[in-house]
Design an enzyme around this catalytic site. Structure first.
Site, PDB file in Angstrom:
ATOM      1  N   SER A 117      64.013 123.921 -54.558  1.00 66.78           N
ATOM      2  CA  SER A 117      64.060 123.473 -55.946  1.00 66.78           C
ATOM      3  C   SER A 117      63.220 124.358 -56.865  1.00 66.78           C
ATOM      4  CB  SER A 117      63.622 122.000 -55.996  1.00 66.78           C
ATOM      5  OG  SER A 117      63.878 121.437 -57.251  1.00 66.78           O
ATOM      6  N   HIS A 146      69.586 123.958 -56.559  1.00 65.74           N
ATOM      7  CA  HIS A 146      70.434 122.908 -57.134  1.00 65.74           C
ATOM      8  C   HIS A 146      70.167 122.794 -58.634  1.00 65.74           C
ATOM      9  CE1 HIS A 146      67.018 120.201 -57.584  1.00 65.74           C
ATOM     10  NE2 HIS A 146      66.675 120.460 -56.337  1.00 65.74           N
TER      11      HIS A 146
END
Length: 238
Positions: free
Chosen positions: A116, A139
């Site tokens: 992340s 993501h």
């Protein structure tokens, strides 16, 4: 009867233990090093305090340590070790920006995971390494809590996402098109959109410079330090 030792005296007696408890860092006095090692572990904590059972890295602890390392003449290089699930976007970007603007040589190493918002931190150094078994999850940005369902909310998310994309692509060899392709891929993550890349794949995509471990990363950092000495102390390393 033996009297208890006051807190102030206890800290003076064993400052190393206190440093570990408060900041999760230690500088071993028996072998003073010219390299400052900083760990980014657990979840990156930002403006909101996370539950006590969470393993966290607090950005208000990290930033002063980076400033101190930059100003300390005895420290010639900074080694960043990551094993993080991600966390607060703005806190992660703040740490990444701090690392990328240091004048002293910096090398990053992803162990376990650099997921992340840990991705921008992983690419912020002069050179990045990833362990063969380590993974990175890419993501889209998400929001927690109350979300107002208006176009402005989605515009804000898109702008924040562009900040992350711009930073990662400008500090690594991955193209914007490839990074967004990994970010929006469907079917690979069971309950989410995105991609998980493992060691060699992270290098293949251009996210990370090389697969390696502690020895490789420190060898590279020492090389930067020697090069900086040959070129003079001041200024950014080449």
């Amino acid at each position: 009867m033996e009297q208890p030792v006051p807190n102030e005296e206890r800290k003076m007696v064993n400052p190393i233990v206190d440093t570990i408890q408060q900041l999760g860092q230690t500088m071993t006095p028996q072998a003073e090093s010219n390299i400052f090692c900083m760990t980014i572990i657990g979840q990156i904590e930002g403006h909101l305090v996370l539950p006590p059972q969470n393993k966290t890295t607090k950005y208000e602890h990290i930033i002063p340590q980076l400033v101190a390392a930059e100003q300390n003449p005895k420290i010639e290089g900074i080694f960043i070790v990551l094993n993080t699930v991600g966390g607060d976007v703005e806190a992660g970007l703040a740490i990444a920006e701090m690392i990328s603007t240091l004048t002293k040589p910096t090398v990053t190493l992803v162990l376990g995971g650099g997921h992340s918002i840990g991705v921008p931190i992983a690419v912020a150094g002069l050179k990045s390494f990833i362990a063969e078994t380590a993974t990175m999850t890419i993501h889209p940005i998400r929001l927690n809590g109350l979300i107002i369902g208006v176009p402005q909310t989605f515009d804000y998310l898109e702008k924040m996402q562009e900040r992350v994309v711009r930073f990662v692509t400008s500090h690594s060899n991955v193209t914007e098109e490839r990074f967004k392709e990994l970010m929006f891929k469907t079917g690979e993550l069971t309950r989410d959109i995105g991609t998980t890349v493992i060691g060699v794949d992270a290098v293949k995509h251009g996210l990370i410079d090389a697969v390696g471990g502690l020895g490789h990363a420190l060898q590279e950092l020492n090389g930067y330090i020697e090069e900086r000495k040959r070129n003079g102390i001041g200024g950014l390393p080449q």
